[in-house]
Design an enzyme around this catalytic site. Structure first.
Site, PDB file in Angstrom:
ATOM      1  N   ASP A  36     -59.275  97.868 -26.420  1.00 28.22           N
ATOM      2  CA  ASP A  36     -58.595  97.511 -25.172  1.00 28.22           C
ATOM      3  C   ASP A  36     -57.292  96.743 -25.407  1.00 28.22           C
ATOM      4  OD1 ASP A  36     -60.888  95.536 -25.907  1.00 28.22           O
ATOM      5  OD2 ASP A  36     -59.467  94.307 -24.796  1.00 28.22           O
ATOM      6  N   HIS A  37     -56.864  96.629 -26.648  1.00 26.04           N
ATOM      7  CA  HIS A  37     -55.752  95.759 -27.006  1.00 26.04           C
ATOM      8  C   HIS A  37     -54.386  96.233 -26.500  1.00 26.04           C
ATOM      9  CE1 HIS A  37     -59.020  95.207 -29.836  1.00 26.04           C
ATOM     10  NE2 HIS A  37     -58.518  94.060 -30.238  1.00 26.04           N
ATOM     11  N   VAL A  39     -53.128  97.064 -23.653  1.00 28.23           N
ATOM     12  CA  VAL A  39     -52.571  96.394 -22.478  1.00 28.23           C
ATOM     13  C   VAL A  39     -51.882  95.102 -22.902  1.00 28.23           C
ATOM     14  CG1 VAL A  39     -53.143  95.163 -20.344  1.00 28.23           C
ATOM     15  CG2 VAL A  39     -54.153  97.394 -20.789  1.00 28.23           C
ATOM     16  N   TYR A 156     -63.867  82.951 -24.799  1.00 25.18           N
ATOM     17  CA  TYR A 156     -63.056  82.297 -25.824  1.00 25.18           C
ATOM     18  C   TYR A 156     -62.641  80.911 -25.345  1.00 25.18           C
ATOM     19  CZ  TYR A 156     -62.595  87.058 -27.606  1.00 25.18           C
ATOM     20  OH  TYR A 156     -62.859  88.311 -28.086  1.00 25.18           O
ATOM     21  N   ARG A 158     -59.876  78.304 -25.141  1.00 34.01           N
ATOM     22  CA  ARG A 158     -58.414  78.272 -25.225  1.00 34.01           C
ATOM     23  C   ARG A 158     -57.919  76.986 -24.575  1.00 34.01           C
ATOM     24  NH1 ARG A 158     -59.610  81.614 -28.327  1.00 34.01           N
ATOM     25  NH2 ARG A 158     -58.951  83.805 -28.442  1.00 34.01           N
ATOM     26  N   LYS A 187     -69.807  87.899 -25.998  1.00 32.06           N
ATOM     27  CA  LYS A 187     -69.024  88.031 -27.225  1.00 32.06           C
ATOM     28  C   LYS A 187     -68.403  86.676 -27.536  1.00 32.06           C
ATOM     29  CE  LYS A 187     -64.917  90.401 -29.065  1.00 32.06           C
ATOM     30  NZ  LYS A 187     -63.917  91.464 -28.797  1.00 32.06           N
ATOM     31  N   GLY A 212     -64.350  90.037 -34.227  1.00 35.04           N
ATOM     32  CA  GLY A 212     -63.782  90.218 -35.558  1.00 35.04           C
ATOM     33  C   GLY A 212     -62.498  89.460 -35.783  1.00 35.04           C
ATOM     34  N   GLY A 240     -62.722  95.102 -33.519  1.00 33.45           N
ATOM     35  CA  GLY A 240     -61.694  96.044 -33.107  1.00 33.45           C
ATOM     36  C   GLY A 240     -60.665  96.260 -34.184  1.00 33.45           C
ATOM     37  N   ARG A 241     -59.735  95.314 -34.327  1.00 33.20           N
ATOM     38  CA  ARG A 241     -58.649  95.470 -35.293  1.00 33.20           C
ATOM     39  C   ARG A 241     -59.148  95.588 -36.725  1.00 33.20           C
ATOM     40  NH1 ARG A 241     -55.223  90.555 -32.820  1.00 33.20           N
ATOM     41  NH2 ARG A 241     -57.376  89.941 -32.353  1.00 33.20           N
TER      42      ARG A 241
END
Length: 277
Positions: A36-37, A39, A156, A158, A187, A212, A240-241
């Site tokens: 989904d990166h 965007v 996450y 932040r 996640k 990841g 993902g990456r």
């Protein structure tokens, strides 16, 4: 791990069926690959990259692919014969003044029309937009409950320089937020060691996927990281990456999928969540 059977989450049949597609019926662990990166950061490859990546992941034994609703339409539907589709509902770009701001860009109903087995929402806790993102998580959770669709919360920390985003305490707090607001899977970032990750698992009744993060120097580094995470009691990986950015994505995905699928532990939270009452 949940030691008290009375603390287990009893999910409606629709969610149980869809979760079993993602995590499998044998060992309840999954390799989930976010794609989904684009965007946020722009194109991840040529126009057909998503379909090509999906084909690679299906052959490698990945359990689910995460994409946005429009990107899902560029992927051959038969790719999802043995691999689940998770549609991401949050969006924000690195061109924005506040890169941590995420907004909802779709509905659970749209995702079902695409054939999704689950949906996902991104929440940056501690960011200026935290309150809106928490509200969105709650709204999507309500729709998922109504429609029998599992919800993956990507959580996450932040909160700036004073936040320890990968400490056990912070990750446990993020897992608690996801649980309390109605998610079915969470996640989280990696706590730093299998033992520390197990401490997080002990506090959370949801199956945990470990993120990841940025691409590593080599494919072996990516595999090695995944192998270390898999030594913990988490329910799987959300890489993902580390996979689509690898020199050999099929080899990395195959190694990680095989590692996750080779053993079974019925004490994991997912196994409890999928038990029929």
């Amino acid at each position: 791990m949940i030691d008290n059977p009375d603390a287990r989450r009893h999910l409606p049949a629709g969610k149980q069926i869809r979760l079993s597609r993602i995590f499998g019926a044998v060992n309840r662990r999954a390799l989930v690959v976010p794609l989904d990166h684009s965007v946020t950061i722009g194109p991840l490859g040529r126009a057909g990259h998503a379909d090509q990546t999906a084909a690679i992941l299906e052959r490698a034994g990945a359990d689910a692919l995460i994409v946005h609703k429009g990107r899902a339409r560029t992927i051959t539907p038969t790719r999802f014969g043995s691999m689940s589709l998770i549609v991401h509902l949050s969006a924000g770009t690195n061109l924005a003044v506040d890169e941590t701001r995420k907004v909802l860009v779709g509905s659970v109903e749209e995702c079902l029309a695409l054939g999704a087995d689950a949906v996902s929402v991104h929440v940056n806790v501690g960011s200026p937009g935290e309150s809106r993102q928490l509200a969105d998580l709650g709204l999507v959770a309500a729709a998922c409950d109504r429609l029998g669709v599992p919800l993956l919360a990507m959580m996450y920390a932040r909160g700036g320089a004073d936040t320890a985003p990968t400490s056990v305490a912070t990750l446990a707090h993020l897992g608690a937020i996801a649980t309390d607001l109605g998610a079915d899977i969470v996640k989280l970032d990696y706590a730093g060691s299998p033992h520390q990750m197990d401490e997080v698992v002990e506090t959370c009744p949801l199956p945990i996927l470990v993120a990841g993060g940025p691409a590593t120097a080599t494919d072996d580094d990516a595999i090695g990281f995944g192998m270390r995470v898999a030594e913990s009691k988490v329910a799987g990986l959300s890489f993902g990456r580390l996979i689509f950015g690898a020199d050999h994505p099929h080899a990395v995905a195959t190694a990680l999928a095989e590692r996750l699928h080779r053993d079974s532990d019925p004490s994991r939270p997912l196994a409890a969540a999928l038990e029929l009452a």
